[in-house]
Scaffold this active site. Structure first.
Site, PDB file in Angstrom:
ATOM      1  N   GLY A 182     -16.817  -3.582  -4.165  1.00  0.00           N
ATOM      2  CA  GLY A 182     -16.663  -2.561  -5.182  1.00  0.00           C
ATOM      3  C   GLY A 182     -15.589  -1.556  -4.858  1.00  0.00           C
ATOM      4  O   GLY A 182     -15.152  -0.795  -5.717  1.00  0.00           O
ATOM      5  N   SER A 236     -12.562  -2.391  -3.953  1.00  0.00           N
ATOM      6  CA  SER A 236     -11.255  -2.973  -4.268  1.00  0.00           C
ATOM      7  C   SER A 236     -10.467  -2.077  -5.211  1.00  0.00           C
ATOM      8  O   SER A 236     -10.988  -1.568  -6.204  1.00  0.00           O
ATOM      9  CB  SER A 236     -11.431  -4.338  -4.930  1.00  0.00           C
ATOM     10  OG  SER A 236     -11.748  -5.321  -3.999  1.00  0.00           O
ATOM     11  N   ASP A 280      -1.402  -8.442  -3.457  1.00  0.00           N
ATOM     12  CA  ASP A 280      -2.670  -8.036  -4.056  1.00  0.00           C
ATOM     13  C   ASP A 280      -2.495  -6.706  -4.777  1.00  0.00           C
ATOM     14  O   ASP A 280      -3.116  -5.702  -4.441  1.00  0.00           O
ATOM     15  CB  ASP A 280      -3.783  -7.953  -3.014  1.00  0.00           C
ATOM     16  CG  ASP A 280      -5.171  -7.934  -3.659  1.00  0.00           C
ATOM     17  OD1 ASP A 280      -5.242  -7.996  -4.898  1.00  0.00           O
ATOM     18  OD2 ASP A 280      -6.162  -7.857  -2.917  1.00  0.00           O
ATOM     19  N   HIS A 289      -6.342  -8.756  -7.378  1.00  0.00           N
ATOM     20  CA  HIS A 289      -7.478  -9.641  -7.603  1.00  0.00           C
ATOM     21  C   HIS A 289      -8.451  -9.046  -8.613  1.00  0.00           C
ATOM     22  O   HIS A 289      -9.232  -9.780  -9.212  1.00  0.00           O
ATOM     23  CB  HIS A 289      -8.178 -10.004  -6.286  1.00  0.00           C
ATOM     24  CG  HIS A 289      -8.924  -8.895  -5.617  1.00  0.00           C
ATOM     25  ND1 HIS A 289      -8.431  -8.198  -4.550  1.00  0.00           N
ATOM     26  CD2 HIS A 289     -10.152  -8.379  -5.851  1.00  0.00           C
ATOM     27  CE1 HIS A 289      -9.313  -7.296  -4.143  1.00  0.00           C
ATOM     28  NE2 HIS A 289     -10.376  -7.393  -4.920  1.00  0.00           N
ATOM     29  N   SER A 330      -7.725  -3.994  -0.564  1.00  0.00           N
ATOM     30  CA  SER A 330      -7.727  -5.419  -0.861  1.00  0.00           C
ATOM     31  C   SER A 330      -9.029  -6.086  -0.437  1.00  0.00           C
ATOM     32  O   SER A 330      -9.681  -6.747  -1.240  1.00  0.00           O
ATOM     33  CB  SER A 330      -6.539  -6.102  -0.161  1.00  0.00           C
ATOM     34  OG  SER A 330      -6.568  -7.506  -0.340  1.00  0.00           O
TER      35      SER A 330
END
Length: 363
Positions: free
Chosen positions: A322, A324, A244, A222, A339
């Site tokens: 943040g 991720s 993801d 993402h 994720s």
């Protein structure tokens, strides 16, 4: 960007913590594969959660890698005779079985067998019925091998009518399904700010990898789907939703095979594996830095607003916006890519799947 700042970025492997954990005195003990800081943080988390001694917590960390490998090997060999596996409170392998013959095989291999009433196929059939309910944003569906149940998690932000349909479906399935209601919603963990940045968005750098002499960062899909050009290089792959994971070309000239621990030290990563329920883990990320917790579930479907992501790892490690893309790991073993989060849990894309998808190897 100078080389020092580049190194800080490319060593970042993200995921989450409410501030930096101070290593306990147990960090001085040698635990193979663990840096002193990660050992200390993991021991501290275990002693705080369970009220056990530093020595007992250290022993769990020492045995769990071999235990997870044994549990996976046994479950694979048993096929339809097994119904999942996990690590017990001592970090030792437990395999759910549906026949006495399978129980004997597990015992002969030196693991604990647990005779359960529902097979893997029965659990999967129940999960499929729940997954067929449309519009289930802000919910997740996973398996709890300890309870031999499917777990349906419904967050407050889920649509009331959809939640009612899911609950009714779960009721028809009886005690094969447990319904957990949690606050908030299920959200991917992207944010505006610093760390690896591009297009006004911030993520955390994931695992440094390489292919044919070129360095890459395996990150959250993402993130790479949303941003074409990062401050470390361009996005070259994205799979989201569904999966993801994504790929960023690392043009900084610095790509160590280590995770930053946010205090000047690092955790070397030497291998990758799939996570096991009950496994003690840590993660690092640009928002919450370093925290540790436990794997709560694997094979989880999380229904974000952007769509469903399947086969995720659910943990108790804190994450926030943040984080991720950051790394989930157990000592020197890489496990996942951050994720998202929801209901007090965090969710990670398995890293082995991402490495295989892009044909890259850990640095």
């Amino acid at each position: 960007m100078n080389r020092t700042s580049r190194t800080a970025i490319t060593m970042a492997a993200g995921a989450l913590a409410l501030g930096l954990l101070v290593p306990s005195t147990a960090s001085a003990r040698s635990i193979e594969g663990y840096s002193a800081d990660v050992a200390g943080a993991a021991v501290e988390a275990l002693t705080a959660e369970r009220g056990i001694t530093d020595a007992a917590a250290s022993e769990i960390l020492r045995v769990q890698e071999a235990s997870a490998a044994k549990a996976t090997k046994l479950a694979d060999a048993l096929g339809a005779e097994q119904a999942g596996s996990y690590l017990d409170a001592d970090g030792l392998p437990v395999v759910n079985v549906v026949t006495e013959a399978a129980a004997d095989k597990v015992a002969d291999a030196g693991a604990t067998a647990k005779l359960v009433s529902r097979s893997a196929d029965q659990l999967e059939a129940a999960r499929a019925q729940l997954a067929a309910v449309q519009g289930a944003t802000h919910t997740s569906i996973g398996l709890d091998p300890v309870a031999n149940q499917v777990v349906l998690t419904i967050a407050d932000e889920a649509d009331d009518a959809v939640a009612a349909r899911l609950t009714a479906t779960a009721a028809r399935l009886g005690d094969a399904v447990r319904v957990d209601n949690v606050t908030g919603g299920m959200h991917k963990a992207i944010y505006n700010g610093e760390a690896i940045t591009g297009g006004g968005s911030r993520c955390s750098a994931g695992f440094n990898t390489n292919r044919d002499g070129q360095d890459y960062i395996v990150d959250a899909g993402h993130c790479t789907a949303a941003v074409a050009e990062w401050n470390v290089g361009p996005s070259e792959g994205a799979s989201f939703p569904g999966d993801d994971y994504g790929l960023i070309r690392n043009d900084t000239g610095s790509a160590p095979g280590e995770v930053t621990l946010w205090d000047g030290s690092t955790q070397p990563i030497s291998s990758a594996a799939d996570a096991t329920v009950g496994q003690q883990i840590c993660k690092s990320g640009s928002t919450t830095q370093l925290t540790c917790g436990v794997v709560q579930a694997v094979g989880v479907t999380v229904n974000y607003a952007e769509g469903a992501v399947h086969e995720l790892v659910q943990t108790s490690a804190a994450v926030n916006s943040g984080d991720s893309g950051g790394c989930l790991f157990a000592g020197s073993v890489g496990l996942g890519i951050t994720s998202g989060m929801g209901g007090g849990s965090s969710y990670f894309q398995p890293v082995v799947e991402a490495l295989d998808a892009y044909g890259v190897s850990l640095n």
